[in-house]
Design an enzyme around this catalytic site. Structure first.
Site, PDB file in Angstrom:
ATOM      1  N   SER A  13     -39.645   8.854  48.097  1.00 51.42           N
ATOM      2  CA  SER A  13     -40.037   8.022  46.955  1.00 51.42           C
ATOM      3  C   SER A  13     -39.815   8.774  45.637  1.00 51.42           C
ATOM      4  O   SER A  13     -39.506   8.156  44.616  1.00 51.42           O
ATOM      5  CB  SER A  13     -41.486   7.549  47.089  1.00 51.42           C
ATOM      6  OG  SER A  13     -42.392   8.607  46.912  1.00 51.42           O
ATOM      7  N   ASN A  14     -39.944  10.086  45.667  1.00 55.91           N
ATOM      8  CA  ASN A  14     -39.624  10.857  44.452  1.00 55.91           C
ATOM      9  C   ASN A  14     -38.132  10.816  44.153  1.00 55.91           C
ATOM     10  O   ASN A  14     -37.733  10.678  42.994  1.00 55.91           O
ATOM     11  CB  ASN A  14     -40.113  12.298  44.580  1.00 55.91           C
ATOM     12  CG  ASN A  14     -41.581  12.430  44.221  1.00 55.91           C
ATOM     13  OD1 ASN A  14     -41.957  12.348  43.057  1.00 55.91           O
ATOM     14  ND2 ASN A  14     -42.421  12.583  45.231  1.00 55.91           N
ATOM     15  N   ARG A  91     -40.276  22.628  54.000  1.00 54.43           N
ATOM     16  CA  ARG A  91     -39.849  23.875  54.632  1.00 54.43           C
ATOM     17  C   ARG A  91     -40.335  25.059  53.808  1.00 54.43           C
ATOM     18  O   ARG A  91     -40.299  25.019  52.584  1.00 54.43           O
ATOM     19  CB  ARG A  91     -38.315  23.945  54.695  1.00 54.43           C
ATOM     20  CG  ARG A  91     -37.669  22.923  55.608  1.00 54.43           C
ATOM     21  CD  ARG A  91     -37.793  23.264  57.061  1.00 54.43           C
ATOM     22  NE  ARG A  91     -37.339  24.624  57.355  1.00 54.43           N
ATOM     23  CZ  ARG A  91     -37.527  25.215  58.528  1.00 54.43           C
ATOM     24  NH1 ARG A  91     -38.156  24.593  59.500  1.00 54.43           N
ATOM     25  NH2 ARG A  91     -37.104  26.460  58.724  1.00 54.43           N
ATOM     26  N   ILE A  92     -40.780  26.104  54.502  1.00 49.20           N
ATOM     27  CA  ILE A  92     -41.072  27.370  53.827  1.00 49.20           C
ATOM     28  C   ILE A  92     -39.740  28.077  53.608  1.00 49.20           C
ATOM     29  O   ILE A  92     -38.917  28.168  54.527  1.00 49.20           O
ATOM     30  CB  ILE A  92     -42.032  28.226  54.676  1.00 49.20           C
ATOM     31  CG1 ILE A  92     -43.404  27.559  54.727  1.00 49.20           C
ATOM     32  CG2 ILE A  92     -42.132  29.651  54.119  1.00 49.20           C
ATOM     33  CD1 ILE A  92     -44.384  28.215  55.690  1.00 49.20           C
ATOM     34  N   LEU A  93     -39.517  28.549  52.380  1.00 51.40           N
ATOM     35  CA  LEU A  93     -38.202  29.102  52.037  1.00 51.40           C
ATOM     36  C   LEU A  93     -38.230  30.627  52.069  1.00 51.40           C
ATOM     37  O   LEU A  93     -39.234  31.250  51.717  1.00 51.40           O
ATOM     38  CB  LEU A  93     -37.810  28.617  50.635  1.00 51.40           C
ATOM     39  CG  LEU A  93     -37.750  27.090  50.500  1.00 51.40           C
ATOM     40  CD1 LEU A  93     -37.636  26.699  49.039  1.00 51.40           C
ATOM     41  CD2 LEU A  93     -36.596  26.529  51.307  1.00 51.40           C
ATOM     42  N   ASN A 107     -39.927  22.298  42.301  1.00 47.24           N
ATOM     43  CA  ASN A 107     -40.646  21.685  43.420  1.00 47.24           C
ATOM     44  C   ASN A 107     -41.770  20.820  42.867  1.00 47.24           C
ATOM     45  O   ASN A 107     -42.275  21.066  41.767  1.00 47.24           O
ATOM     46  CB  ASN A 107     -41.239  22.768  44.332  1.00 47.24           C
ATOM     47  CG  ASN A 107     -41.931  22.178  45.543  1.00 47.24           C
ATOM     48  OD1 ASN A 107     -41.422  21.235  46.173  1.00 47.24           O
ATOM     49  ND2 ASN A 107     -43.093  22.702  45.893  1.00 47.24           N
ATOM     50  N   HIS A 109     -45.544  19.483  44.093  1.00 47.17           N
ATOM     51  CA  HIS A 109     -46.576  19.754  45.103  1.00 47.17           C
ATOM     52  C   HIS A 109     -47.809  18.900  44.798  1.00 47.17           C
ATOM     53  O   HIS A 109     -48.296  18.907  43.666  1.00 47.17           O
ATOM     54  CB  HIS A 109     -46.943  21.244  45.094  1.00 47.17           C
ATOM     55  CG  HIS A 109     -47.964  21.587  46.126  1.00 47.17           C
ATOM     56  ND1 HIS A 109     -47.645  21.776  47.455  1.00 47.17           N
ATOM     57  CD2 HIS A 109     -49.312  21.733  46.028  1.00 47.17           C
ATOM     58  CE1 HIS A 109     -48.753  22.031  48.128  1.00 47.17           C
ATOM     59  NE2 HIS A 109     -49.768  22.019  47.290  1.00 47.17           N
ATOM     60  N   GLU A 143     -42.900  33.220  46.147  1.00 44.62           N
ATOM     61  CA  GLU A 143     -44.293  32.987  46.512  1.00 44.62           C
ATOM     62  C   GLU A 143     -44.502  31.507  46.840  1.00 44.62           C
ATOM     63  O   GLU A 143     -44.230  30.642  45.995  1.00 44.62           O
ATOM     64  CB  GLU A 143     -45.164  33.376  45.311  1.00 44.62           C
ATOM     65  CG  GLU A 143     -46.572  33.745  45.648  1.00 44.62           C
ATOM     66  CD  GLU A 143     -47.418  33.841  44.381  1.00 44.62           C
ATOM     67  OE1 GLU A 143     -48.574  33.424  44.431  1.00 44.62           O
ATOM     68  OE2 GLU A 143     -46.885  34.309  43.356  1.00 44.62           O
ATOM     69  N   GLU A 174     -46.561  11.294  40.363  1.00 49.94           N
ATOM     70  CA  GLU A 174     -45.392  12.111  40.719  1.00 49.94           C
ATOM     71  C   GLU A 174     -44.118  11.468  40.182  1.00 49.94           C
ATOM     72  O   GLU A 174     -43.242  12.146  39.638  1.00 49.94           O
ATOM     73  CB  GLU A 174     -45.289  12.265  42.245  1.00 49.94           C
ATOM     74  CG  GLU A 174     -46.471  12.987  42.862  1.00 49.94           C
ATOM     75  CD  GLU A 174     -46.245  13.385  44.317  1.00 49.94           C
ATOM     76  OE1 GLU A 174     -45.095  13.632  44.716  1.00 49.94           O
ATOM     77  OE2 GLU A 174     -47.251  13.461  45.061  1.00 49.94           O
TER      78      GLU A 174
HETATM   79  C1  GAR Z   1     -44.921  14.072  47.844  1.00 51.70           C
HETATM   80  O1  GAR Z   1     -46.290  13.723  47.735  1.00 51.70           O
HETATM   81  C2  GAR Z   1     -44.717  15.510  47.437  1.00 51.70           C
HETATM   82  O2  GAR Z   1     -45.535  15.916  46.393  1.00 51.70           O
HETATM   83  C3  GAR Z   1     -45.059  16.217  48.718  1.00 51.70           C
HETATM   84  O3  GAR Z   1     -44.504  15.427  49.727  1.00 51.70           O
HETATM   85  C4  GAR Z   1     -44.486  14.062  49.300  1.00 51.70           C
HETATM   86  C5  GAR Z   1     -43.077  13.533  49.459  1.00 51.70           C
HETATM   87  O4  GAR Z   1     -43.055  12.142  49.206  1.00 51.70           O
HETATM   88  N1  GAR Z   1     -44.542  17.553  48.753  1.00 51.70           N
HETATM   89  C6  GAR Z   1     -45.107  18.553  49.422  1.00 51.70           C
HETATM   90  O5  GAR Z   1     -46.114  18.412  50.090  1.00 51.70           O
HETATM   91  C7  GAR Z   1     -44.404  19.894  49.309  1.00 51.70           C
HETATM   92  N2  GAR Z   1     -45.133  20.896  49.989  1.00 51.70           N
HETATM   93  P1  GAR Z   1     -41.657  11.402  49.008  1.00 51.70           P
HETATM   94  O6  GAR Z   1     -40.768  11.787  50.196  1.00 51.70           O
HETATM   95  O7  GAR Z   1     -42.024   9.950  49.056  1.00 51.70           O
HETATM   96  O8  GAR Z   1     -41.075  11.821  47.700  1.00 51.70           O
END
Ligand code: GAR
Length: 210
Positions: A13-14, A91-93, A107, A109, A143, A174
């Protein structure tokens, strides 16, 4: 045109929010490729709908994080992007990968970092009786969930709030702040310097832009 590569693992969705801003002419870039580590990620469908090339790099086909990241890096660098956007890339990078894109990888979060790094952020925020939850866009460093913040958005945690209702509210934020931060970057307004975020030549405070 500035080239962007988007990495994701899920719904996308992002990614959709970013595509919509590009389509509307508000974001001036070319999404050169969308790469997923999961073949069934709906984000890949969204990319195809928008005519964006897609690729799957399945982490299960690699025997270490290093070999997966190295291959991913090769695939990304085919496009020589100015910016790498992590949009729900779960994924952890490795340090090597993050170093390679230092200052060029963002990123998003779903928490008010530095609170609630890692997974299940909304559930943990509710259980901790927080008044606010939210979302952070940040530069990626070695980190985990720890690079300098760029922008945060807050939402109130109301009585009876569930993980799902909170996720829905936060996702709306977001979809506003991620394209905004990307726009700043593409316009040369946003940089990472000495592990700090610089916007319009001003070092931001640790929370990022509010
Ligand atoms: C979002 O809420 C994003 O912030 C989160 O995953 C979701 C993806 O939604 N990201 C993390 O948790 C990163 N560790 P989307 O696929 O609909 O954009």
């Amino acid at each position: 045109l500035t080239k962007v590569v988007v990495l994701l693992s899920g719904s996308g969705s992002n990614l959709q929010a970013i595509i919509d801003q590009v389509t509307q002419g508000n974001l001036k870039c070319e999404i050169a490729c969308v790469i997923s580590n999961k073949a069934d990620a709906f984000g890949l469908e969204r990319a195809k709908q928008a005519g964006i090339p897609t690729q799957v790099v399945d982490h299960k086909a690699f025997d270490s994080r290093e070999s997966f990241d190295a291959h991913l890096q090769t695939q990304i660098d085919v496009y020589n992007p100015h910016l790498v956007v992590l949009a729900g890339f779960m994924r952890i990078l490795t340090a090597g990968f993050t170093e390679h894109y230092l200052g060029k990888m963002l990123n998003i979060h779903p928490s008010l970092l530095p609170k609630f790094q890692g997974l299940h952020t909304h559930k943990r925020a509710i259980e901790a009786n927080e008044t606010f939850a939210g979302v952070t866009v940040h530069f990626v460093t070695a980190e985990l969930d720890g690079g300098p913040n760029i922008i945060q958005a807050k939402v109130a945690i109301e009585t009876g709030e569930t993980e799902e209702s909170l996720a829905k509210k936060v996702l709306k934020k977001e979809h506003i702040i991620y394209p905004m931060a990307i726009d700043w970057f593409l316009n040369g307004r946003l940089k990472m310097n000495n592990n700090q975020t610089v916007l319009d030549d001003k070092v931001l405070n640790p929370e990022g832009f509010e």
